[in-house]
Design a protein around this motif. Structure first.
Motif, mmCIF file in Angstrom:
data_model
loop_
_atom_site.group_PDB
_atom_site.id
_atom_site.type_symbol
_atom_site.label_atom_id
_atom_site.label_comp_id
_atom_site.label_asym_id
_atom_site.label_seq_id
_atom_site.Cartn_x
_atom_site.Cartn_y
_atom_site.Cartn_z
ATOM 1 N N TRP A 53 0.808 -1.212 0.000
ATOM 2 C CA TRP A 53 0.000 0.000 0.000
ATOM 3 C C TRP A 53 0.845 1.266 0.000
ATOM 4 O O TRP A 53 0.547 2.225 -0.693
ATOM 5 N N SER A 54 1.930 1.283 0.775
ATOM 6 C CA SER A 54 2.704 2.511 0.917
ATOM 7 C C SER A 54 3.568 2.796 -0.308
ATOM 8 O O SER A 54 3.741 3.947 -0.708
ATOM 9 N N VAL A 55 4.092 1.755 -0.933
ATOM 10 C CA VAL A 55 5.020 1.927 -2.056
ATOM 11 C C VAL A 55 4.308 1.784 -3.392
ATOM 12 O O VAL A 55 4.691 2.406 -4.378
ATOM 13 N N GLY A 56 3.278 0.956 -3.427
ATOM 14 C CA GLY A 56 2.550 0.733 -4.672
ATOM 15 C C GLY A 56 3.155 -0.325 -5.562
ATOM 16 O O GLY A 56 2.853 -0.384 -6.750
ATOM 17 N N SER A 57 3.994 -1.193 -5.008
ATOM 18 C CA SER A 57 4.585 -2.272 -5.801
ATOM 19 C C SER A 57 3.610 -3.429 -5.939
ATOM 20 O O SER A 57 2.783 -3.671 -5.055
ATOM 21 N N THR A 58 3.726 -4.148 -7.045
ATOM 22 C CA THR A 58 2.852 -5.296 -7.303
ATOM 23 C C THR A 58 3.674 -6.561 -7.540
ATOM 24 O O THR A 58 4.809 -6.499 -8.026
ATOM 25 N N TYR A 59 3.078 -7.681 -7.185
ATOM 26 C CA TYR A 59 3.723 -8.984 -7.321
ATOM 27 C C TYR A 59 2.682 -9.983 -7.775
ATOM 28 O O TYR A 59 1.534 -9.919 -7.338
ATOM 29 N N TYR A 60 3.091 -10.921 -8.631
ATOM 30 C CA TYR A 60 2.157 -11.891 -9.185
ATOM 31 C C TYR A 60 2.752 -13.290 -9.182
ATOM 32 O O TYR A 60 3.962 -13.467 -9.370
ATOM 33 N N ALA A 61 1.885 -14.274 -9.017
ATOM 34 C CA ALA A 61 2.279 -15.661 -9.258
ATOM 35 C C ALA A 61 2.444 -15.857 -10.759
ATOM 36 O O ALA A 61 1.751 -15.229 -11.564
ATOM 37 N N ASP A 62 3.355 -16.741 -11.125
ATOM 38 C CA ASP A 62 3.609 -16.979 -12.548
ATOM 39 C C ASP A 62 2.345 -17.441 -13.268
ATOM 40 O O ASP A 62 2.141 -17.120 -14.444
ATOM 41 N N SER A 63 1.497 -18.173 -12.569
ATOM 42 C CA SER A 63 0.306 -18.746 -13.202
ATOM 43 C C SER A 63 -0.724 -17.698 -13.612
ATOM 44 O O SER A 63 -1.608 -17.999 -14.413
ATOM 45 N N VAL A 64 -0.608 -16.485 -13.086
ATOM 46 C CA VAL A 64 -1.614 -15.464 -13.404
ATOM 47 C C VAL A 64 -1.010 -14.247 -14.098
ATOM 48 O O VAL A 64 -1.744 -13.340 -14.499
ATOM 49 N N SER A 85 -9.239 -13.548 -19.055
ATOM 50 C CA SER A 85 -8.886 -14.823 -19.689
ATOM 51 C C SER A 85 -8.937 -15.954 -18.670
ATOM 52 O O SER A 85 -8.007 -16.777 -18.581
ATOM 53 N N LEU A 86 -10.013 -16.019 -17.941
ATOM 54 C CA LEU A 86 -10.123 -17.006 -16.875
ATOM 55 C C LEU A 86 -10.160 -18.425 -17.425
ATOM 56 O O LEU A 86 -10.710 -18.672 -18.510
ATOM 57 N N LYS A 87 -9.574 -19.329 -16.661
ATOM 58 C CA LYS A 87 -9.494 -20.742 -17.029
ATOM 59 C C LYS A 87 -10.197 -21.572 -15.957
ATOM 60 O O LYS A 87 -10.283 -21.136 -14.791
ATOM 61 N N PRO A 88 -10.654 -22.757 -16.289
ATOM 62 C CA PRO A 88 -11.271 -23.606 -15.273
ATOM 63 C C PRO A 88 -10.359 -23.845 -14.068
ATOM 64 O O PRO A 88 -10.844 -23.951 -12.940
ATOM 65 N N GLU A 89 -9.072 -23.884 -14.292
ATOM 66 C CA GLU A 89 -8.134 -24.111 -13.180
ATOM 67 C C GLU A 89 -7.999 -22.898 -12.250
ATOM 68 O O GLU A 89 -7.342 -22.976 -11.212
ATOM 69 N N ASP A 90 -8.627 -21.785 -12.602
ATOM 70 C CA ASP A 90 -8.679 -20.633 -11.701
ATOM 71 C C ASP A 90 -9.804 -20.766 -10.676
ATOM 72 O O ASP A 90 -9.915 -19.940 -9.764
ATOM 73 N N THR A 91 -10.625 -21.785 -10.821
ATOM 74 C CA THR A 91 -11.718 -22.002 -9.882
ATOM 75 C C THR A 91 -11.178 -22.240 -8.481
ATOM 76 O O THR A 91 -10.331 -23.104 -8.264
ATOM 77 N N ALA A 92 -11.650 -21.456 -7.527
ATOM 78 C CA ALA A 92 -11.169 -21.543 -6.150
ATOM 79 C C ALA A 92 -11.930 -20.545 -5.295
ATOM 80 O O ALA A 92 -12.665 -19.691 -5.819
ATOM 81 N N VAL A 93 -11.738 -20.655 -3.992
ATOM 82 C CA VAL A 93 -12.148 -19.588 -3.087
ATOM 83 C C VAL A 93 -10.977 -18.612 -3.008
ATOM 84 O O VAL A 93 -9.841 -19.016 -2.740
#
Length: 121
Positions: A53-64, A85-93
């Motif tokens: 929040w303070s710096v505004g940096s973002t990080y992502y998992a490779d899968s997304v 571009s959602l995939k069935p494997e994105d199904t989750a809580v």
């Protein structure tokens, strides 16, 4: 402390989009890292994306990477997860979480209640 409330889950067809919201409040969230995690049935919880929040940096998992975008709206103290571009494997809580010391790698101290995302093939 940090309070988190998620919204925006639902059912979508493969290739579609959804946007999740996480409204944050509390005296410590302005120095927090806010992250999205997900847990599919029978699988361990996994990191999806994070925003400091303070710096505004973002990080992502490779899968997304390239499909999901994490962003914030300061005036509303809200973090969004735009999922394209959602995939069935994105199904989750999907869970929103906060690390009060701003560490995107965690450990995350506070968790929302979760919101279901279901992607049909």
């Amino acid at each position: 402390q940090v309070q988190l409330v998620e919204s925006g889950g639902g059912l979508v067809q493969a290739g579609g989009s959804l946007r999740l919201s996480c409204a944050a409040s509390g005296p410590r969230f302005s120095r927090s890292a806010l992250g999205w995690f997900r847990q599919a049935p029978g699988k361990e919880r996994e990191f999806v994306a994070a925003f400091t929040w303070s710096v505004g940096s973002t990080y992502y998992a490779d899968s997304v990477k390239g499909r999901f975008t994490i962003s914030r709206e300061k005036m509303k103290n809200t973090v969004y997860l735009q999922m394209n571009s959602l995939k069935p494997e994105d199904t989750a809580v999907y869970y929103c979480a906060a690390d009060a010391l701003g560490r995107f790698e965690g450990p995350y101290d506070y968790w929302g209640q979760g919101t279901q995302v279901t992607v049909s093939s």
